[in-house]
Design an enzyme around this catalytic site. Structure first.
Site, PDB file in Angstrom:
ATOM      1  N   ILE A  34       0.824  -1.217   0.000  1.00  0.00           N
ATOM      2  CA  ILE A  34       0.000   0.000   0.000  1.00  0.00           C
ATOM      3  C   ILE A  34       0.858   1.267   0.000  1.00  0.00           C
ATOM      4  O   ILE A  34       0.402   2.332  -0.403  1.00  0.00           O
ATOM      5  CB  ILE A  34      -0.944  -0.020   1.240  1.00  0.00           C
ATOM      6  CG1 ILE A  34      -2.183   0.822   0.998  1.00  0.00           C
ATOM      7  CG2 ILE A  34      -0.230   0.388   2.510  1.00  0.00           C
ATOM      8  CD1 ILE A  34      -3.269   0.600   2.059  1.00  0.00           C
ATOM      9  N   GLU A  99       6.579  -4.054  10.677  1.00  0.00           N
ATOM     10  CA  GLU A  99       5.324  -3.392  11.068  1.00  0.00           C
ATOM     11  C   GLU A  99       4.201  -4.398  11.270  1.00  0.00           C
ATOM     12  O   GLU A  99       3.352  -4.216  12.136  1.00  0.00           O
ATOM     13  CB  GLU A  99       4.851  -2.452   9.945  1.00  0.00           C
ATOM     14  CG  GLU A  99       5.501  -1.112   9.890  1.00  0.00           C
ATOM     15  CD  GLU A  99       5.035  -0.343   8.656  1.00  0.00           C
ATOM     16  OE1 GLU A  99       3.878  -0.515   8.225  1.00  0.00           O
ATOM     17  OE2 GLU A  99       5.858   0.408   8.124  1.00  0.00           O
ATOM     18  N   VAL A 100       4.160  -5.388  10.399  1.00  0.00           N
ATOM     19  CA  VAL A 100       3.033  -6.325  10.411  1.00  0.00           C
ATOM     20  C   VAL A 100       3.532  -7.702  10.869  1.00  0.00           C
ATOM     21  O   VAL A 100       4.383  -8.304  10.203  1.00  0.00           O
ATOM     22  CB  VAL A 100       2.383  -6.426   9.013  1.00  0.00           C
ATOM     23  CG1 VAL A 100       1.194  -7.381   9.057  1.00  0.00           C
ATOM     24  CG2 VAL A 100       1.954  -5.054   8.519  1.00  0.00           C
ATOM     25  N   HIS A 104       5.954 -12.062   5.807  1.00  0.00           N
ATOM     26  CA  HIS A 104       5.744 -11.592   4.439  1.00  0.00           C
ATOM     27  C   HIS A 104       7.085 -11.377   3.774  1.00  0.00           C
ATOM     28  O   HIS A 104       8.065 -11.029   4.430  1.00  0.00           O
ATOM     29  CB  HIS A 104       4.907 -10.312   4.399  1.00  0.00           C
ATOM     30  CG  HIS A 104       5.371  -9.225   5.320  1.00  0.00           C
ATOM     31  ND1 HIS A 104       5.127  -9.248   6.685  1.00  0.00           N
ATOM     32  CD2 HIS A 104       6.077  -8.093   5.084  1.00  0.00           C
ATOM     33  CE1 HIS A 104       5.649  -8.161   7.236  1.00  0.00           C
ATOM     34  NE2 HIS A 104       6.250  -7.452   6.284  1.00  0.00           N
ATOM     35  N   HIS A 106       8.842  -9.115   0.853  1.00  0.00           N
ATOM     36  CA  HIS A 106       8.726  -7.975  -0.054  1.00  0.00           C
ATOM     37  C   HIS A 106       9.473  -8.319  -1.342  1.00  0.00           C
ATOM     38  O   HIS A 106      10.588  -8.851  -1.289  1.00  0.00           O
ATOM     39  CB  HIS A 106       9.419  -6.741   0.530  1.00  0.00           C
ATOM     40  CG  HIS A 106       8.830  -6.204   1.801  1.00  0.00           C
ATOM     41  ND1 HIS A 106       8.007  -5.114   1.844  1.00  0.00           N
ATOM     42  CD2 HIS A 106       8.970  -6.612   3.092  1.00  0.00           C
ATOM     43  CE1 HIS A 106       7.661  -4.858   3.104  1.00  0.00           C
ATOM     44  NE2 HIS A 106       8.244  -5.754   3.881  1.00  0.00           N
TER      45      HIS A 106
END
Ligand code: AMP
Length: 123
Positions: A34, A99-100, A104, A106
């Protein structure tokens, strides 16, 4: 670190928050970041509840591990980055500014990406 089911990627996986699905299979989902940090910036996440790479390595099945690795490769190829190149990054913990708290990867590409890290060693 316990898995927090209220994290934003868990909400995306449950369909509570929208995302533009670029790739999806049984084990993984990919969508654009995002807040892109490069001309092309995509996130690939496992569907299972894993906080970090170590957590994933310890608890995920062989199928889930192969699924995430294959998904990253397929997405990078679909992004058209095989010839120009790209960078993979997985943050974990405070030093990396994760952050999350859902694992994940990238994928960055579409431009010159500079050197490996934006900071120099402090020690
Ligand atoms: P990290 O710092 O490695 O935990 O990266 C988390 C990434 O998730 C950041 O680059 C955010 O821009 C991205 N992000 C946060 N919320 C969303 C969202 N709803 N959809 C897509 N990307 C997101």
């Amino acid at each position: 670190m316990a898995y927090d089911r209220d994290n934003i990627f868990a909400k995306i996986l449950r369909g509570e928050i929208p995302c533009k699905k670029l790739y999806e299979d049984e084990h993984a989902l990919a969508f654009p970041d995002i807040n892109p940090q490069a001309r092309q910036h995509v996130l690939v996440i496992p569907k299972g509840e894993y906080v970090s790479w170590a957590d994933f390595a310890a608890r995920a099945s062989e199928q889930e591990i192969a699924g995430l690795v294959r998904a990253v490769g397929k997405v990078a190829k679909a992004m058209g980055l095989e010839d120009s190149g790209y960078r993979l990054l997985a943050n974990h913990g405070p030093d990396s500014h994760q952050e999350v708290p859902h694992l994940h990867v990238h994928i960055f590409g579409g431009q010159k990406l500079g050197r490996m890290l934006a900071v120099t060693r402090e020690d």
